[in-house]
Design an enzyme around this catalytic site. Structure first.
Site, PDB file in Angstrom:
ATOM      1  N   ARG A  41      36.919  48.758  23.337  1.00  0.00           N
ATOM      2  CA  ARG A  41      36.432  47.826  22.323  1.00  0.00           C
ATOM      3  C   ARG A  41      35.096  48.342  21.773  1.00  0.00           C
ATOM      4  NH1 ARG A  41      40.817  46.708  22.166  1.00  0.00           N
ATOM      5  NH2 ARG A  41      41.916  44.745  22.638  1.00  0.00           N
ATOM      6  N   ARG A  68      23.640  43.141  -1.887  1.00  0.00           N
ATOM      7  CA  ARG A  68      24.057  43.529  -0.539  1.00  0.00           C
ATOM      8  C   ARG A  68      24.961  44.753  -0.645  1.00  0.00           C
ATOM      9  NH1 ARG A  68      20.422  41.641   2.924  1.00  0.00           N
ATOM     10  NH2 ARG A  68      20.246  39.349   2.912  1.00  0.00           N
ATOM     11  N   ALA A  80      17.000  33.833   5.261  1.00  0.00           N
ATOM     12  CA  ALA A  80      17.473  34.232   6.585  1.00  0.00           C
ATOM     13  C   ALA A  80      16.802  35.531   6.999  1.00  0.00           C
ATOM     14  CB  ALA A  80      18.995  34.400   6.585  1.00  0.00           C
ATOM     15  N   LEU A  82      16.276  38.508  10.674  1.00  0.00           N
ATOM     16  CA  LEU A  82      16.574  38.920  12.035  1.00  0.00           C
ATOM     17  C   LEU A  82      15.592  38.321  13.045  1.00  0.00           C
ATOM     18  CD1 LEU A  82      17.176  42.750  11.476  1.00  0.00           C
ATOM     19  CD2 LEU A  82      18.915  40.963  11.688  1.00  0.00           C
ATOM     20  N   GLU A  97      10.575  33.086   7.827  1.00  0.00           N
ATOM     21  CA  GLU A  97      11.499  33.540   6.788  1.00  0.00           C
ATOM     22  C   GLU A  97      11.438  32.639   5.550  1.00  0.00           C
ATOM     23  OE1 GLU A  97      13.144  36.267   6.592  1.00  0.00           O
ATOM     24  OE2 GLU A  97      12.721  36.989   8.614  1.00  0.00           O
ATOM     25  N   GLU A 101      10.435  34.383   2.044  1.00  0.00           N
ATOM     26  CA  GLU A 101      11.449  34.528   1.003  1.00  0.00           C
ATOM     27  C   GLU A 101      11.348  33.470  -0.094  1.00  0.00           C
ATOM     28  OE1 GLU A 101      15.343  34.974   2.714  1.00  0.00           O
ATOM     29  OE2 GLU A 101      14.848  36.955   3.483  1.00  0.00           O
ATOM     30  N   PRO A 119      32.712  37.578  15.608  1.00  0.00           N
ATOM     31  CA  PRO A 119      32.805  37.826  17.046  1.00  0.00           C
ATOM     32  C   PRO A 119      33.853  38.849  17.453  1.00  0.00           C
ATOM     33  CG  PRO A 119      33.751  35.688  16.503  1.00  0.00           C
ATOM     34  CD  PRO A 119      33.060  36.181  15.266  1.00  0.00           C
ATOM     35  N   GLY A 120      34.750  39.220  16.534  1.00  0.00           N
ATOM     36  CA  GLY A 120      35.720  40.259  16.862  1.00  0.00           C
ATOM     37  C   GLY A 120      35.139  41.660  16.811  1.00  0.00           C
ATOM     38  N   GLU A 124      26.508  39.330  16.832  1.00  0.00           N
ATOM     39  CA  GLU A 124      25.465  38.593  16.129  1.00  0.00           C
ATOM     40  C   GLU A 124      25.660  37.082  16.287  1.00  0.00           C
ATOM     41  OE1 GLU A 124      23.365  38.039  11.749  1.00  0.00           O
ATOM     42  OE2 GLU A 124      25.361  38.918  11.874  1.00  0.00           O
ATOM     43  N   GLU A 148      14.711  43.047  -1.663  1.00  0.00           N
ATOM     44  CA  GLU A 148      14.024  41.763  -1.854  1.00  0.00           C
ATOM     45  C   GLU A 148      13.134  41.752  -3.092  1.00  0.00           C
ATOM     46  OE1 GLU A 148      12.006  40.819   1.749  1.00  0.00           O
ATOM     47  OE2 GLU A 148      13.839  40.264   2.810  1.00  0.00           O
TER      48      GLU A 148
END
Length: 208
Positions: A41, A68, A80, A82, A97, A101, A119-120, A124, A148
């Site tokens: 995996r 993006r 948003a 990290l 944030e 922003e 999740p696959g 995160e 940004e």
């Protein structure tokens, strides 16, 4: 208790990190399946994120439009970022944030929802906050660069965002989950029933 996700970890017999980037990495695990077979995996290792659905007193949500590159789109999103520091308090990260922003601050904070984005293939975890009682932040605007620097800001009514998500016009994960969760809260038990801003977050434990 009702329906809920539960922690579980299948046995890993070998692991490697074939790629390490600036903020994330790729890990390869050899995992033993319930029937005894072993499979490989590959997944992205991520520090986690916070996002802020900031709602003003007229029912509008602060959104931003940003390019993006991985998806070759300019997407409407909510603020948003990290969790750059291990064990970082997610509320303080979210407040930072929102300031950086949108250059606003909020007096009322609650946890809107917690999600695993993909999740696959990635670990995160994102905590999405609801921020209310919005006002302009003090001091100079935060200096931005790269994507940004080309960012657009707007305030859009919540109902309009809900319709756009359901119509397939908006695709950002945190925006879509956030506006639908807030709509559900407003038509259900109300925002006062949401969790406190410092509620435990097992996916990314932190010091209060």
């Amino acid at each position: 208790m009702g329906i809920q996700d539960t922690p579980e970890e299948w046995r890993t017999v070998a692991t490697a990190t074939p790629f390490t980037g600036n903020k994330t990495s790729v890990r390869t695990d050899e995992v033993v399946m319930p029937d005894g077979t072993t499979v490989t995996r590959d997944y992205q290792v991520h520090p986690g994120s916070v996002a802020v659905l900031a709602l003003d007193d007229t029912g509008r949500v602060i959104v931003l439009r940003q390019y993006r590159h991985p998806v070759r789109h300019r997407l409407w999103e909510i603020p948003a970022g990290l969790l750059d520091i291990p064990g970082e308090n997610p509320l303080r990260a979210a407040q930072r944030e929102l300031y950086e922003e949108a250059h606003v601050k909020a007096e009322d904070w609650r946890v809107l929802t917690d999600v695993y984005t993909t999740p696959g293939g990635c670990d995160e975890a994102v905590r999405i906050f609801l921020a209310r009682e919005i006002s302009a932040a003090d001091g100079e605007r935060y200096e931005v660069s790269e994507e940004e620097a080309d960012m657009e800001l707007a305030r859009i009514p919540l109902d309009e965002l809900v319709r756009a998500v359901l119509a397939g016009d908006l695709h950002n994960n945190c925006l879509a989950v956030g506006v639908l969760a807030l709509h559900a809260a407003l038509t259900g038990d109300g925002v006062e029933a949401l969790r406190e801003a410092d509620a435990p977050w097992p996916a990314r434990p932190f010091k209060p």
